[in-house]
Design an enzyme around this catalytic site. Structure first.
Site, PDB file in Angstrom:
ATOM      1  N   ARG A 193     -27.396 -14.858   2.649  1.00  0.00           N
ATOM      2  CA  ARG A 193     -25.977 -14.628   3.091  1.00  0.00           C
ATOM      3  C   ARG A 193     -25.407 -13.884   1.687  1.00  0.00           C
ATOM      4  O   ARG A 193     -25.165 -14.488   0.560  1.00  0.00           O
ATOM      5  CB  ARG A 193     -25.111 -15.818   3.609  1.00  0.00           C
ATOM      6  N   SER A 249     -29.264  -9.172  16.589  1.00  0.00           N
ATOM      7  CA  SER A 249     -28.212  -9.909  17.777  1.00  0.00           C
ATOM      8  C   SER A 249     -28.073  -8.737  18.655  1.00  0.00           C
ATOM      9  O   SER A 249     -27.774  -7.475  18.096  1.00  0.00           O
ATOM     10  CB  SER A 249     -26.812 -10.321  17.174  1.00  0.00           C
ATOM     11  N   ARG A 293     -32.908 -10.857   5.416  1.00  0.00           N
ATOM     12  CA  ARG A 293     -33.799 -11.782   5.969  1.00  0.00           C
ATOM     13  C   ARG A 293     -35.083 -11.336   6.335  1.00  0.00           C
ATOM     14  O   ARG A 293     -35.900 -12.114   6.414  1.00  0.00           O
ATOM     15  CB  ARG A 293     -32.765 -12.486   7.160  1.00  0.00           C
ATOM     16  N   ARG A 298     -19.416  -7.326   4.063  1.00  0.00           N
ATOM     17  CA  ARG A 298     -18.622  -8.539   5.155  1.00  0.00           C
ATOM     18  C   ARG A 298     -18.107  -9.373   3.731  1.00  0.00           C
ATOM     19  O   ARG A 298     -18.738 -10.046   3.061  1.00  0.00           O
ATOM     20  CB  ARG A 298     -19.739  -9.068   5.907  1.00  0.00           C
ATOM     21  N   GLU A 326     -31.635 -15.467  11.450  1.00  0.00           N
ATOM     22  CA  GLU A 326     -31.374 -14.540  12.729  1.00  0.00           C
ATOM     23  C   GLU A 326     -31.651 -13.114  11.940  1.00  0.00           C
ATOM     24  O   GLU A 326     -31.108 -12.780  10.609  1.00  0.00           O
ATOM     25  CB  GLU A 326     -30.106 -14.640  13.026  1.00  0.00           C
TER      26      GLU A 326
END
Length: 428
Positions: free
Chosen positions: A276, A351, A390, A261, A348
């Site tokens: 990230r 999701s 994470r 990404r 996080e």
């Protein structure tokens, strides 16, 4: 993609619901106008074709040669108008489709209404935060001390926001991926797939990444290859343009993939360490279900993601996204966040989303409810199970010891060759 019949028949309701996810009423009006133009263009070309057919039928019964010749010329002139009318249809269809592809999903009726993440709701918190008799340090200090994360060489190879996992760090990452896949396959009932990490653009259209988020996806400049931002994209598109057997639903897949990404990051606390980056690994769960079962399947999906946290002994919480913080394609979404004591924040790791028929309409994924029944759109769901790095951050920071070593969670030890502690100087 939304059903244009709903927008057309209930425009006020569509505007009210879409306003909750930030869509201006004028955007809905643009869609309705484009739909009107498209339908008129289709009607015009169909009328020309019908008129030509009638004229041809009349010519067949004409006896007078002169009259017949005039009718043929008129019919030919009529036919000459059809290509321009067909081009008008194509242009109207393109304009309509472009607007529809940029329209987000309608929120589920139970989603809390709010403008942004400040209105998200913590549903529950499970587990206990680890207690230390020392000050825990963040992974960006812990990893280099253990010799398992090399930031400098990652930057040397690829630039900022890249890193190298070494020795037991690489093994821990591999262990987490293998264990999570095994858990979902053996105990949660998923079928594993290993999809390509590059897909055609139409796959990203199907999941809702394109055209709206093209600037966040890496691609090949010469060919129609796009690097996947998540395994959701190739796995969802396994059944693009197919009709599934209703008796076989739900179809549940789990997949590992590298993910890519374009992160627009600025300097600051939020981007320290490995939280990230432009490339990361993830285990993804994807479901194809009957519409009437999708709410229950979302709860089940969420539980499968939470189960990973429970078995790793990680304190976690479930947060429901409000309307202003829903993703583009999701009708309802819950985030699973783990506590990272070194960073001092919730991270996080999953999701879990119900897209209802939004993705299925874009990708034309249907099922046949009965052997001779008319095909209907499936509902699709997906959630990380879980996302790295994470999870690794939480494992390292929650299990650190005063001497700088890290206890390996018991469930991972068989995947680590029996290693139960990571310490500085461990062999690769």
């Amino acid at each position: 993609m939304l059903d244009i019949r709903l927008i057309r028949s209930e425009p006020d309701r569509a505007k009210t619901e879409l306003a909750k996810v930030g869509v201006d009423a004028a955007q809905v009006d643009q869609v309705l106008e484009a739909d009107r133009v498209r339908r008129e263009a289709i009607g015009a070309v169909e009328a020309l074709r019908a008129e030509r057919t009638k004229a041809s039928n009349r010519i067949r019964d004409m006896k007078d040669p002169a009259e017949r010749e005039r009718a043929i010329a008129e019919t030919r002139a009529l036919g000459d108008r059809i290509p321009a009318a067909e081009q008008a249809v194509a242009a109207a269809e393109e304009a309509f489709t472009r607007l529809m592809l940029e329209m987000p999903n309608l929120p589920h009726p139970d989603v809390p209404v709010g403008p942004d993440e400040s209105a998200n709701q913590v549903v529950r918190t499970e587990g206990q935060a680890p207690a230390f008799d020392f000050t825990p340090i963040p992974h960006w200090e812990l990893g280099p001390r253990l010799g398992i994360i090399d930031f400098e060489r990652g930057v040397k190879i690829s630039g900022t926001r890249f890193y190298v996992l070494k020795g037991m760090g690489a093994r821990l990452q591999r262990a987490l991926i293998a264990w999570m896949l095994d858990l979902h396959v053996r105990e949660h009932g998923y079928v594993e797939v290993y999809p390509p990490a590059m897909v055609k653009g139409e796959c990203l259209v199907g999941t809702g990444n394109l055209p709206k988020f093209a600037d966040t996806v890496y691609r090949d400049l010469e060919e129609d290859f796009w690097w996947v931002p998540t395994a959701e994209v190739p796995v969802t598109n396994l059944y693009r343009d197919e009709v599934l057997d209703g008796a076989a639903l739900p179809v549940k897949h789990v997949a590992y993939s590298p993910c890519f990404r374009r992160e627009k990051m600025s300097a600051g606390r939020d981007v320290r360490g490995i939280k990230r980056g432009h490339q990361f690994d993830k285990v993804e769960m994807v479901k194809f279900v009957r519409p009437e079962a999708s709410d229950d399947e979302l709860r089940s999906l969420l539980n499968d993601a939470e189960d990973v946290c429970r078995r790793l002994g990680l304190q976690h919480r479930v947060v429901e996204m409000c309307t202003g913080d829903l993703s583009f394609s999701a009708a309802r979404k819950f985030d699973v966040e783990v506590w990272a004591p070194g960073c001092g924040e919730w991270l996080e790791v999953s999701s879990c989303s119900n897209f209802r028929d939004f993705q299925a309409r874009r990708a034309n994924i249907r099922y046949r409810p009965a052997p001779k029944g008319k095909p209907e759109l499936v509902h699709t769901l997906n959630g990380s199970g879980l996302a790295l790095p994470r999870v690794m951050i939480a494992v390292l920071e929650c299990n650190q010891r005063a001497d700088g070593s890290v206890t390996v969670p018991e469930v991972l030890r068989p995947y680590m060759g029996g290693v139960d502690v990571l310490a500085a100087g461990d062999p690769a």
